[in-house]
Scaffold this active site. Structure first.
Site: not given
Ligand code: AMP
Length: 386
Positions: A7, A14, A78, A167, A198-199, A228, A269-270, A320
């Site tokens: 990537n 990556k 990718r 995606h 994140n996206g 975004r 998000m966490r 998650n």
């Molecule tokens: P990604 O781009 O697929 O790696 O996802 C990133 C997003 O997933 C971020 O907003 C993180 O806060 C969220 N995320 C990852 N692990 C958790 C978790 N255990 N609980 C809540 N959100 C999570």
């Protein structure tokens, strides 16, 4: 077959070495600050490789240090944008590389970097087959009424302005795994897949194919994401332009300062869920806006697929965040969807059902794995050719 999955970004690369049959990762890594270093020449070393060719030397050295001598069967790239031409992964040759390069105007941040990665490998390992796996390809099945914007036709014919979707590799992989979990042939799977990282994007799947998706001409359209904005009234941009904002100002604001970050001050998000649970009103509103937008799309896509047989959550948030899944499902009562609170809050890396037996359709959590999908697609292209 061992596949090197690449990537390639403008300043980062990556990689993963995958054993396709075993589905395992043998080694992985990230080379950063490409183009920022001097490769150790002159006085004082500046961090980072000089270019993608030098980054690839570092990848090669790291792989050999980790795994010793090994025989790679192919490289899978990718590639973000396949335009209207690429509906499937392809074996790369000079003509394909130039075709990807011609799509640079549609993905100015990504496709040029993908091409640099491809050329660096062509130079270093000229005999190693390379395959391009496009983020847009799965959405080539969108019907015209779903990909058209209602603007003058010349914008499409002269500039390629239409909806492409992104995606795709993840949506396709998750579609297959979801169908398998439900014991359905993939071409009988009608459902809605929410890839929430994140996206974030959501895709309507009919007969195993993408028939609508929330990202459009760029990955900015659709859902509220980490940084975004997703959908908004395009006149806002005209208003800002007339108020003196430059195109770069607007681009930065919409892509980097909006979404959860714009609403809650944090793109993770966490953190937003934690803040909301601690009583932060802005964080709660950010979650309400984000989950409401997604619920509206799910309702719309239920119509687009003629009645979904399943709703599927995937990617970082989808896999998650039981809190976010619950917020979305709470808004889908009109579709008869009901989560089982216990199943929803269980953590697992396996595909699983999280709805009640009485739910009108099953709700699934299906982990995505874009690198495995790229490795499998690469092996599938290379095997018949080789
Ligand atoms: P990604 O781009 O697929 O790696 O996802 C990133 C997003 O997933 C971020 O907003 C993180 O806060 C969220 N995320 C990852 N692990 C958790 C978790 N255990 N609980 C809540 N959100 C999570």
């Amino acid at each position: 077959m061992l596949v090197l999955v690449i990537n390639s970004g403008s300043s980062s690369l990556k990689y993963q070495v995958r054993d396709v049959a075993a589905g395992s990762v043998l080694t992985e890594g990230l080379i950063e600050k490409i183009g920022m270093g001097n490769g150790g020449d002159g006085d004082g070393e500046i961090e980072g490789p000089r270019d993608h060719a030098e980054a690839l030397e570092q990848v090669d050295a790291a792989i050999h240090a980790e795994l010793g001598d090994l025989e790679l069967g192919a490289v899978g790239h990718r590639v973000v944008h396949g335009g209207e031409r690429f509906a499937e992964p392809v074996l790369i040759d000079n003509e394909i590389t130039r075709a990807i390069e011609r799509l640079n105007p549609l993905a100015p941040l990504h496709n040029p970097a993908n091409v640099l990665g491809i050329r660096a490998i062509t130079k270093k390992w000229p005999d190693l087959p390379q395959v391009a796996v496009f983020d847009t390809a799965f959405h080539r099945s969108l019907p015209e009424h779903a990909w058209r914007y209602a603007v003058p036709d010349s914008l499409y014919t002269n500039h390629g302005i239409r909806r492409y979707g992104f995606h795709g590799t993840s949506h396709e992989y998750v579609t297959h795994r979801a169908a398998a979990l439900l014991d359905l042939p993939v071409d009988e799977f009608d459902g809605v897949i929410a890839h929430l990282g994140n996206g974030a994007s959501v895709t309507a799947i009919r007969g195993g194919k993408s028939v609508d998706t929330s990202m459009g001409f760029t990955p900015l359209e659709g859902l509220v994401m980490g940084t975004r904005s997703g959908d908004l009234d395009p006149s806002i941009l005209v208003f800002l332009g007339r108020s003196g904002w430059t195109p770069e100002d607007i681009d930065t604001m919409l892509n980097r300062e909006s979404g959860l970050k714009g609403l809650a001050g944090n793109n993770d998000m966490r953190s937003v869920v934690n803040a909301s649970e601690a009583g932060d009103a802005k964080a709660s509103m950010a979650l309400a806006v984000t989950s409401y937008r997604l619920a509206k799309y799910i309702g719309g896509y239920h119509v687009a697929v003629g009645g979904a047989k399943a709703l599927v959550f995937t990617a970082g948030i989808g896999e998650n965040s039981h809190q976010f899944r619950a917020l979305v499902a709470d808004k889908l009562g009109a579709l008869g969807i009901a989560l089982d609170a216990g199943l929803n809050s269980q953590r697992s890396k396996e595909p699983r059902v999280i709805s009640t037996p009485g739910s009108a359709i099953p709700v699934l959590v299906v982990p995505t794995d874009e690198e495995q999908a790229i490795a499998e697609a690469t092996a599938a292209v290379v095997r018949p050719a080789g």
